[in-house]
Design a protein around this motif. Sequence first.
Motif, PDB file in Angstrom:
ATOM      1  N   ASP A   1       0.810  -1.226   0.000  1.00  0.00           N
ATOM      2  CA  ASP A   1       0.000   0.000   0.000  1.00  0.00           C
ATOM      3  C   ASP A   1       0.839   1.271   0.000  1.00  0.00           C
ATOM      4  O   ASP A   1       0.372   2.327  -0.409  1.00  0.00           O
ATOM      5  CB  ASP A   1      -0.898   0.047   1.250  1.00  0.00           C
ATOM      6  CG  ASP A   1      -2.042  -0.931   1.135  1.00  0.00           C
ATOM      7  OD1 ASP A   1      -2.225  -1.510   0.052  1.00  0.00           O
ATOM      8  OD2 ASP A   1      -2.744  -1.121   2.148  1.00  0.00           O
ATOM      9  N   ARG A   2       2.065   1.198   0.493  1.00  0.00           N
ATOM     10  CA  ARG A   2       2.933   2.378   0.584  1.00  0.00           C
ATOM     11  C   ARG A   2       3.732   2.604  -0.690  1.00  0.00           C
ATOM     12  O   ARG A   2       4.156   3.729  -0.960  1.00  0.00           O
ATOM     13  CB  ARG A   2       3.914   2.218   1.769  1.00  0.00           C
ATOM     14  CG  ARG A   2       3.240   2.056   3.102  1.00  0.00           C
ATOM     15  CD  ARG A   2       2.718   3.359   3.647  1.00  0.00           C
ATOM     16  NE  ARG A   2       3.801   4.264   4.025  1.00  0.00           N
ATOM     17  CZ  ARG A   2       3.644   5.569   4.185  1.00  0.00           C
ATOM     18  NH1 ARG A   2       2.467   6.136   3.975  1.00  0.00           N
ATOM     19  NH2 ARG A   2       4.667   6.319   4.536  1.00  0.00           N
ATOM     20  N   ILE A   3       3.965   1.558  -1.474  1.00  0.00           N
ATOM     21  CA  ILE A   3       4.894   1.674  -2.606  1.00  0.00           C
ATOM     22  C   ILE A   3       4.243   1.400  -3.968  1.00  0.00           C
ATOM     23  O   ILE A   3       4.583   2.056  -4.961  1.00  0.00           O
ATOM     24  CB  ILE A   3       6.099   0.719  -2.390  1.00  0.00           C
ATOM     25  CG1 ILE A   3       6.847   1.072  -1.082  1.00  0.00           C
ATOM     26  CG2 ILE A   3       7.057   0.739  -3.577  1.00  0.00           C
ATOM     27  CD1 ILE A   3       7.535   2.428  -1.049  1.00  0.00           C
ATOM     28  N   ALA A   4       3.268   0.490  -4.037  1.00  0.00           N
ATOM     29  CA  ALA A   4       2.684   0.179  -5.356  1.00  0.00           C
ATOM     30  C   ALA A   4       2.067   1.420  -6.027  1.00  0.00           C
ATOM     31  O   ALA A   4       2.204   1.586  -7.245  1.00  0.00           O
ATOM     32  CB  ALA A   4       1.666  -0.958  -5.238  1.00  0.00           C
ATOM     33  N   PRO A   5       1.434   2.331  -5.271  1.00  0.00           N
ATOM     34  CA  PRO A   5       0.911   3.538  -5.934  1.00  0.00           C
ATOM     35  C   PRO A   5       2.019   4.392  -6.571  1.00  0.00           C
ATOM     36  O   PRO A   5       1.778   5.099  -7.556  1.00  0.00           O
ATOM     37  CB  PRO A   5       0.228   4.312  -4.792  1.00  0.00           C
ATOM     38  CG  PRO A   5      -0.075   3.274  -3.745  1.00  0.00           C
ATOM     39  CD  PRO A   5       1.032   2.272  -3.845  1.00  0.00           C
ATOM     40  N   ILE A   6       3.227   4.311  -5.998  1.00  0.00           N
ATOM     41  CA  ILE A   6       4.352   5.055  -6.585  1.00  0.00           C
ATOM     42  C   ILE A   6       4.787   4.360  -7.881  1.00  0.00           C
ATOM     43  O   ILE A   6       5.093   5.011  -8.885  1.00  0.00           O
ATOM     44  CB  ILE A   6       5.524   5.166  -5.587  1.00  0.00           C
ATOM     45  CG1 ILE A   6       5.036   5.827  -4.289  1.00  0.00           C
ATOM     46  CG2 ILE A   6       6.688   5.944  -6.194  1.00  0.00           C
ATOM     47  CD1 ILE A   6       6.101   5.948  -3.201  1.00  0.00           C
ATOM     48  N   ALA A   7       4.792   3.029  -7.870  1.00  0.00           N
ATOM     49  CA  ALA A   7       5.142   2.280  -9.099  1.00  0.00           C
ATOM     50  C   ALA A   7       4.216   2.697 -10.239  1.00  0.00           C
ATOM     51  O   ALA A   7       4.645   2.846 -11.391  1.00  0.00           O
ATOM     52  CB  ALA A   7       5.042   0.782  -8.852  1.00  0.00           C
TER      53      ALA A   7
END
Length: 235
Positions: free
Chosen positions: A165-171
């Motif tokens: 939840d913390r990193i996939a949106p950045i990907a």
Amino acid sequence: MNVPDLSIVIPVYNEAGIVRAACEELCGKLDGLGWDYELIFAENGSRDETVRILEALSRERPRIRYLHEPAPNYGRALKHGILEARGRTVICDEIDLCDVSFYQRALPLLAGGADLVVGSKAMKGANDARPLVRRAATRIVTLLLRAATGFRGTDTHGVKAFVRDRIAPIAEVCKVERDLFASELVIRAQRMGRDVREIPIALREKRPPSIQLFRRVPRVLRGLVQLGWAIRFDR
Ligand SMILES: Nc1nc2c(ncn2[C@@H]2O[C@H](COP(=O)(O)OP(=O)(O)O)[C@@H](O)[C@H]2O)c(=O)[nH]1
Ligand SMILES: [Mg+2]
């Protein structure tokens, strides 16, 4: 559908020689630990038997699935795999590494509050068994990334673990594909204030890379220019 705790994403390209053995060894270790995982192979562009082997593996083992696209593109495959991952925690690995000792050291850091843990080949305590020229290339790329983007760290390519939840949106918002997607992901996470940590890894490849270093140079340089531009101007 049953959602696993952990998703492992491995991009693969023309890996018919090792993909079955590496996959069986990895699943054997994870099953031995009793972990609840899914293993996602993100393949694209292979011209050998890789897809056929992945298809067979995914039939034999319910924890395995694979993604396929026609054109080879490491970053695109990795991004696709990350966006398909369902686990609360995601690990990105490489088929020539499958470094479960990294998983075992990274997961407690995530449980303790880190958002992203990067396995560094270049920091103090790391042990990189690759030839000198490839170790030097890693360091040069890191220096160029620092100059182009303000990156603080020793490595961006290779194994990583993160809270989805913390990193996939950045990907999802990363702009650069191919070799430098993984670098963009780490650098954006750092710039957005995520808790990004590095831990040293011991690097032993199961085989030399399929694409020769000097053939990657022009593409990596182009990627560096694109990435510097994307990070600084094109948010
Ligand atoms: N899907 C996909 N995977 C790739 C591509 N190039 C490399 N890989 C995979 O990325 C991982 C690392 O590749 P490798 O050749 O070892 O390069 P290295 O990271 O420089 O050591 C392996 O699992 C490869 O199969 C590509 O074009 N597409
Ligand atoms: Mg490799």
